[in-house]
Design an enzyme around this catalytic site. Structure first.
Site, short mmCIF file in Angstrom:
data_model
loop_
_atom_site.label_atom_id
_atom_site.label_comp_id
_atom_site.label_asym_id
_atom_site.label_seq_id
_atom_site.Cartn_x
_atom_site.Cartn_y
_atom_site.Cartn_z
N ASP A 10 0.86 -1.18 0.00
CA ASP A 10 0.00 0.00 0.00
C ASP A 10 0.90 1.24 0.00
OD1 ASP A 10 -2.38 1.69 0.52
OD2 ASP A 10 -1.45 1.94 2.50
N TYR A 12 -0.22 5.05 0.76
CA TYR A 12 -0.45 6.13 1.71
C TYR A 12 -0.47 5.61 3.14
CZ TYR A 12 -1.75 8.56 -2.54
OH TYR A 12 -1.72 9.11 -3.80
N ARG A 41 -7.57 13.07 6.29
CA ARG A 41 -7.29 11.67 6.02
C ARG A 41 -8.51 10.79 6.35
NH1 ARG A 41 -4.96 7.82 3.03
NH2 ARG A 41 -4.26 6.03 4.22
N SER A 118 -2.67 0.80 -4.86
CA SER A 118 -3.22 1.94 -4.13
C SER A 118 -4.62 2.32 -4.61
CB SER A 118 -2.27 3.13 -4.33
OG SER A 118 -2.78 4.30 -3.72
N ASN A 119 -5.39 2.92 -3.69
CA ASN A 119 -6.62 3.60 -4.05
C ASN A 119 -6.33 4.82 -4.91
OD1 ASN A 119 -8.82 2.18 -3.00
ND2 ASN A 119 -8.77 3.21 -1.01
#
Lengths: 221, 221
Positions: A10, A12, A41, A118-119
């Site tokens: 991942d 972030y 966040r 990642s998103n």
């Protein structure tokens, strides 16, 4: 560590420190930097879950901007388009955690397959990976934007399998986000939770296979 | 208000004050009641989103217990099975907001169709509605448990249409949760956000049709 090892990281909070944006928030809103960064966040993640549940996908860059706007409004702040843009660009200049580069280098030396997953949409991911000099170490950069479904949907994790053509349990999935680890575990990956802030395990009956406080132990197995 | 009006009410935070549980938390963990209550609610909602995204449904009573366990562990607290059970039972004895009963009575007098629609499973909803004496006013009690998909999935809101057999826009959907209002709006309901804590509108490009600070204005149209 075998030559066939596959690691999916991942981005972030896992390779990069998302708290980096707090400094930029503090510059524009003195005394509020950390609170804004934290709410930003939190809303960013919440909006990705909500959009996944509603079936109303938009790219993570839009989600991130929406979350910023909500957070500033929640603190009754006013801001200009320029400030908003500068805050958004802070996401392209996050700091790597101190061990991230060393760990990637070391695993690459051992012929591991290295993936970031990642998103983040590519308009966010590409400048970030470029400025950090990570591209040389990465075999695959995978964004959920390719399928327009956010984590922790099974369809999102499936993108990793399509890239590597290996059975699920052979993929070691690494994230600092407990919910991401639960999603990856539900999908069938081997999971290592990088529990940087020593949180309890999420109560989702999907505990991680391994738990570390930094990425460093990956190089010591 | 026409005789054909259809109102669908969310339960937790909308008709009932979820902060009621803080008092029980405070009794067992002095000085921490409000913080535990807040984290408990936040994790309860987050776990429902995560389970929806992962496709790993469990009833909301399980989600609520899991969220409680995480919250107590996050505060490094220890607790007995008896304490956990007492805290869980606090969810069956939430207080109604002061206007809730009057508003339901008034709308019922006007021959409106009244629905409660909740993520709550029936083992939670039924004792709560019973002790509050709401059953006499309600035409339908709808739980997402009937379809095993949490809000804000479109499939969950669809349950309301199946109960009333009316077009979507004729249903007025009421919730104090901004995310629930966004989901209902995305589905096509007419939405009224009961914004009790004067939060900014969620940045999901799905603003509410109406916005009130309590339910009372519903009786004044």
């Amino acid at each position: 560590m075998s030559a066939n090892s596959i690691f999916a990281f991942d981005v972030y909070g896992t390779l990069f420190n998302i708290k980096s944006v707090d400094t930029t928030c503090e510059k524009y809103f003195p005394g509020r930097g950390e609170s804004i960064g934290q709410l930003w966040r939190q809303k960013q993640i919440q909006y990705s879950f909500l959009r996944q549940a509603m079936g109303k996908y938009v790219p993570f860059s839009s989600v991130t901007r929406d979350a910023l706007r909500f957070s500033l409004a929640a603190y009754h702040l006013e801001w200009t388009a320029d400030t908003e843009q500068t805050l958004m660009e802070a996401y392209n200049h996050l700091s790597l955690y101190e061990e991230s580069l060393y760990v990637l280098q070391k695993l690459k030396d051992q012929s591991a397959t290295l993936i970031v997953f990642s998103n983040g949409s590519r308009d966010m991911l590409e400048p970030l990976l470029e400025q950090a000099g990570l591209n040389d170490y990465l075999d695959h950069v995978i964004s959920v934007d390719d399928i327009k479904q956010f984590k922790p949907s099974p369809a999102s994790y499936q993108l990793i399998l399509e890239a590597v053509g290996a059975p699920r349990h052979e993929v070691t999935f690494l994230s600092s986000n407990g919910w991401d680890i639960s999603g990856a575990k539900a999908f069938g990956f081997t999971t290592a939770w990088i529990n940087r802030s020593e949180q309890p395990i999420e109560e989702l009956q999907l505990p991680p296979d391994y738990q570390y406080t930094t990425l460093t132990p990956l190089t010591q197995e």
